[in-house]
Motif scaffolding. Structure first.
Motif, PDB file in Angstrom:
ATOM      1  N   ALA A 132      28.841  17.822  29.512  1.00 50.68           N
ATOM      2  CA  ALA A 132      29.215  18.597  28.328  1.00 50.68           C
ATOM      3  C   ALA A 132      28.221  18.389  27.193  1.00 50.68           C
ATOM      4  N   ALA A 133      27.517  17.267  27.197  1.00 51.64           N
ATOM      5  CA  ALA A 133      26.538  17.014  26.141  1.00 51.64           C
ATOM      6  C   ALA A 133      25.385  18.006  26.184  1.00 51.64           C
ATOM      7  N   ALA A 134      25.213  18.716  27.306  1.00 51.32           N
ATOM      8  CA  ALA A 134      24.161  19.727  27.405  1.00 51.32           C
ATOM      9  C   ALA A 134      24.606  21.088  26.881  1.00 51.32           C
ATOM     10  N   MET A 135      25.857  21.200  26.443  1.00 50.81           N
ATOM     11  CA  MET A 135      26.417  22.502  26.096  1.00 50.81           C
ATOM     12  C   MET A 135      26.077  23.030  24.706  1.00 50.81           C
ATOM     13  N   PRO A 136      25.641  22.217  23.732  1.00 57.09           N
ATOM     14  CA  PRO A 136      25.286  22.833  22.444  1.00 57.09           C
ATOM     15  C   PRO A 136      24.286  23.971  22.570  1.00 57.09           C
ATOM     16  N   ALA A 137      23.294  23.841  23.454  1.00 49.69           N
ATOM     17  CA  ALA A 137      22.308  24.910  23.615  1.00 49.69           C
ATOM     18  C   ALA A 137      22.951  26.192  24.129  1.00 49.69           C
ATOM     19  N   VAL A 138      23.944  26.057  25.010  1.00 50.32           N
ATOM     20  CA  VAL A 138      24.631  27.233  25.545  1.00 50.32           C
ATOM     21  C   VAL A 138      25.365  27.954  24.420  1.00 50.32           C
ATOM     22  N   GLY A 139      26.090  27.184  23.607  1.00 48.75           N
ATOM     23  CA  GLY A 139      26.798  27.786  22.488  1.00 48.75           C
ATOM     24  C   GLY A 139      25.870  28.389  21.463  1.00 48.75           C
ATOM     25  N   LEU A 140      24.725  27.748  21.223  1.00 48.86           N
ATOM     26  CA  LEU A 140      23.753  28.293  20.279  1.00 48.86           C
ATOM     27  C   LEU A 140      23.184  29.612  20.777  1.00 48.86           C
ATOM     28  N   ILE A 164      37.080  21.454  37.284  1.00 42.72           N
ATOM     29  CA  ILE A 164      37.675  20.942  36.050  1.00 42.72           C
ATOM     30  C   ILE A 164      36.600  20.447  35.095  1.00 42.72           C
ATOM     31  N   GLY A 165      35.610  19.731  35.598  1.00 43.34           N
ATOM     32  CA  GLY A 165      34.530  19.246  34.739  1.00 43.34           C
ATOM     33  C   GLY A 165      33.706  20.386  34.167  1.00 43.34           C
ATOM     34  N   ALA A 166      33.488  21.436  34.970  1.00 43.00           N
ATOM     35  CA  ALA A 166      32.745  22.600  34.484  1.00 43.00           C
ATOM     36  C   ALA A 166      33.541  23.330  33.408  1.00 43.00           C
ATOM     37  N   ASP A 167      34.856  23.382  33.555  1.00 43.77           N
ATOM     38  CA  ASP A 167      35.682  24.017  32.528  1.00 43.77           C
ATOM     39  C   ASP A 167      35.671  23.218  31.228  1.00 43.77           C
ATOM     40  N   TRP A 168      35.698  21.906  31.318  1.00 48.13           N
ATOM     41  CA  TRP A 168      35.552  21.093  30.095  1.00 48.13           C
ATOM     42  C   TRP A 168      34.274  21.499  29.365  1.00 48.13           C
ATOM     43  N   ALA A 169      33.188  21.550  30.126  1.00 45.92           N
ATOM     44  CA  ALA A 169      31.893  21.863  29.523  1.00 45.92           C
ATOM     45  C   ALA A 169      31.866  23.286  28.983  1.00 45.92           C
ATOM     46  N   GLY A 170      32.386  24.240  29.756  1.00 46.82           N
ATOM     47  CA  GLY A 170      32.395  25.622  29.310  1.00 46.82           C
ATOM     48  C   GLY A 170      33.149  25.803  28.003  1.00 46.82           C
ATOM     49  N   LEU A 171      34.252  25.096  27.840  1.00 46.44           N
ATOM     50  CA  LEU A 171      35.007  25.195  26.591  1.00 46.44           C
ATOM     51  C   LEU A 171      34.253  24.544  25.434  1.00 46.44           C
ATOM     52  N   CYS A 172      33.478  23.511  25.718  1.00 43.25           N
ATOM     53  CA  CYS A 172      32.624  22.925  24.669  1.00 43.25           C
ATOM     54  C   CYS A 172      31.600  23.954  24.194  1.00 43.25           C
ATOM     55  N   ALA A 173      30.974  24.656  25.145  1.00 47.47           N
ATOM     56  CA  ALA A 173      30.009  25.693  24.784  1.00 47.47           C
ATOM     57  C   ALA A 173      30.683  26.794  23.980  1.00 47.47           C
ATOM     58  N   ALA A 174      31.886  27.175  24.387  1.00 48.76           N
ATOM     59  CA  ALA A 174      32.625  28.217  23.673  1.00 48.76           C
ATOM     60  C   ALA A 174      32.918  27.796  22.238  1.00 48.76           C
ATOM     61  N   ALA A 175      33.264  26.516  22.040  1.00 51.57           N
ATOM     62  CA  ALA A 175      33.568  26.030  20.692  1.00 51.57           C
ATOM     63  C   ALA A 175      32.347  26.097  19.790  1.00 51.57           C
TER      64      ALA A 175
END
Length: 635
Positions: A132-140, A164-175
């Protein structure tokens, strides 16, 4: 260029992610015994790099994972795919360091090096929130569009994680994406994430929603009382609900604090770091919290002392702003094109309506027209029908043709999404509700349906299918959705195709969706549509079980089109195409796609001639005629 406000929030998002990562690491390594309440006043500084004891490294800062996400987008020069993400992860020496609690990441690196496909390399991994720590770039990249950020977050995180782990990360990107919307507030970010969770993973929604409700009910507590309650509540939930030791459900630890406790940066970070997770390291959770807060509040939200040591670490990542600016500029152009296409015309429906109607109707006509002679060689058709088939012999054929039925199921999936992007999981749900397994080929569609029924993730159920051309025959709705945008049409078509296909099938489907997107342009031409296919065609060597006399998919298509360029009669070209361009089976997706493009070229974009050529060349005639006529109808 990005506006000054968005540029500020982009920098703040990345800076906040680094702040959370570094302070989370310090909390784990040098402040593990500091009581949660004491964190409100405890000095917070990053950990010096010299504190590791060789041979006994348990954790490190997740800053390299933040960088991983950014690099994937920079390397792609735009929207990153699982393949882009995997290439960056594969050779990342910082992530490959001897860190014990990162061994789930190391497992993926080894699987990728062993040759495992990046879309399935995470499917059996233990759930872990580190990625999930890689997700800021996705959200940006998807700023202001949390649905798209969730979709791509899931796709990228699945390189390392199961569902489940991918969904955690996907929701981080969405946020993060929601936090970058023009009128974003903590409440709106929370609402956007909960809506996505409710739609895509109901169990995860309830895991997140309950702590948010409980935290909101504690809003009147003093900071000291709240942090004591929060730390205890999280530590208890570690055993009561979560399924992993390392970084469980990062977004579920951030959202309960966002609406009522994020106004003050120091208090917010103390709360993110408060729980002394017995088997977790805290950095990804704090990194995501810092990224969301930075995106919401801007650079001045964080204390100057924190920015002084965190911001320099983000300098190489700021090139991401150029990639995002290019995306936004291109989307403005797409809006202009769409408005032009959708403008009312005095003599009837809009050009957009005409093109969509032409795409779907012509594809159906060609499909029905070629159906009676499917499997025959062109000379066998000539013997049966002297002069060739020039019309639809049996309209009822359409009722039994899987091409048209699958295309309509995907159309219905897009309609039900009401403008939001479609991923394989939504198409899989459509299949589960409407698919008649006995009506479809058992070794690809039937097998994928069986796996879906068994609970397999629709993202990957096609990886074990027999390659049959069953995606190239129906993925045009992905091109319609991404009108005038061949690159994103190809990306989505590939991702959806993996629900029930693999190999050359997903490659051909991506090319086909790209051509449809190009054909929707008001100024599209036959040559530009064909060039869209070539632009998307892979140039690396073919990887098939048999040896083929073509260097690549690009080389094969170029050969088909070179032959087509010699003729102005669709029937006259058949002999040479038959001699030089056939593979071992009529349902080879590259063959049927190459022959369809050849007929589209020779016909000059004329629907009737494209359908006649595709029908009378035989082989997989229903699909060849359907694809050739469909492109002409779209054009």
């Amino acid at each position: 260029m990005l506006s000054p406000e968005i540029a500020n929030r982009l920098r703040a998002c990345l800076t906040g992610a680094v702040i959370g990562a570094e302070l989370g690491h310090a909390r784990t390594v040098v402040w593990p015994d500091v009581a949660p309440v004491a964190l409100l006043t405890h000095p917070m500084d990053p950990l010096p790099s010299c504190c590791e004891e060789p041979g006994r490294v348990g954790v490190r800062s997740v800053t390299p994972l933040i960088a991983l996400g950014v690099r994937a987008y920079l390397a792609a020069g735009g929207r990153a795919t699982p393949e882009d993400f995997a290439r960056e992860l594969l050779g990342d020496r910082d992530i490959a360091g001897p860190v014990f609690w990162w061994d789930g990441l190391h497992t993926t690196q080894e699987l990728l090096r062993e040759g495992m496909h990046p879309r399935i390399s995470g499917m059996g991994n233990a759930p872990c929130g580190l990625i999930a720590a890689a997700m800021p770039a996705v959200g940006l990249y998807h700023l202001g569009d949390p649905e798209a950020a969730y979709l791509d977050g899931v796709e990228l995180a699945s390189v390392n994680q199961p569902r489940i782990g991918a969904d955690w990360a996907g929701l981080c990107a969405a946020a993060v994406a929601a936090a970058l919307a023009p009128e974003a507030t903590p409440a709106r970010v929370t609402d956007a994430v909960l809506r996505i969770a409710f739609e895509h993973n109901r169990d995860l929604f309830y895991r997140i929603n309950l702590p948010i409700r409980e935290a909101t009910g504690k809003n009147d507590l003093t900071p000291e009382a709240f942090i004591a309650w929060w730390a205890q509540a999280v530590e208890q939930s570690q055993y009561r609900q979560e399924t992993t030791w390392v970084e469980p459900n990062p977004i579920g630890k951030v959202l309960p604090l966002l609406e009522t406790r994020s106004a003050d940066a120091r208090q917010f970070m103390a709360l993110l770091l408060a729980p002394s997770y017995p088997f977790s390291i805290g950095s990804a959770i704090a990194a995501i919290g810092g990224a969301i807060a930075g995106a919401l509040y801007g650079e001045t939200y964080f204390p100057a002392a924190w920015r002084a040591w965190a911001a320099p670490q983000t300098q190489d990542w700021l090139a991401l702003s150029d990639v995002i600016a290019q995306r936004l500029q291109f989307e403005r152009e797409i809006i202009t094109i769409t408005e032009h296409l959708a403008a009312p015309r005095s003599h009837g429906d809009s050009l957009l309506y005409d093109k969509v109607y032409g795409c779907l109707l012509a594809g159906a006509i060609g499909n029905a027209m070629g159906s009676p002679v499917e499997g025959k060689f062109y000379y066998e058709i000539d013997a049966l029908y002297p002069g060739g088939i020039t019309g639809v012999l049996d309209p009822s054929r359409l009722e039994s043709e899987d091409d048209n039925q699958l295309a309509m199921m995907l159309v219905e999936t897009y309609l039900e999404r009401d403008g939001k992007p479609v991923m394989a999981r939504q198409f899989g749900d459509t299949w589960l509700h409407r698919f008649n397994r006995d009506h479809f080929w058992p070794f690809c569609m039937g097998n994928a349906y069986d796996l879906l029924r068994q609970g397999w993730d629709a993202r990957i159920t096609g990886h074990w299918s027999v390659v049959t051309g069953s995606t190239v025959m129906c993925l045009e709705p992905a091109g319609l959705y991404h009108l005038a945008d061949p690159v994103n049409a190809a990306i989505d078509a590939r991702a959806i195709s993996y629900m029930y296909q693999r190999g050359l099938d997903v490659t051909a489907a991506a090319m086909m969706a790209a051509t449809v997107a190009e054909a929707l342009r008001p100024d599209a031409t036959v040559d530009r549509v064909l060039q869209a296919a070539l632009n998307c065609a892979p140039r690396e060597p073919l990887r098939t079980f048999d040896e083929r006399p073509f260097a690549s998919a690009y080389d094969y298509l170029a050969t088909c089109l070179e032959i087509a360029g010699k003729y102005d009669d669709v029937l006259a070209a058949r002999a040479e195409l038959n001699e030089r361009c056939l593979f071992y089976s009529m349902i080879d997706p590259l063959e049927l796609w190459g022959l369809a493009l050849a007929m589209f070229k020779i016909s000059g974009g004329d629907v009737r001639q494209a359908a006649i050529g595709g029908t009378n060349i035989g082989r997989d005639a229903d699909t060849i005629a359907g694809r050739a006529a469909m492109l002409a109808g779209t054009l």
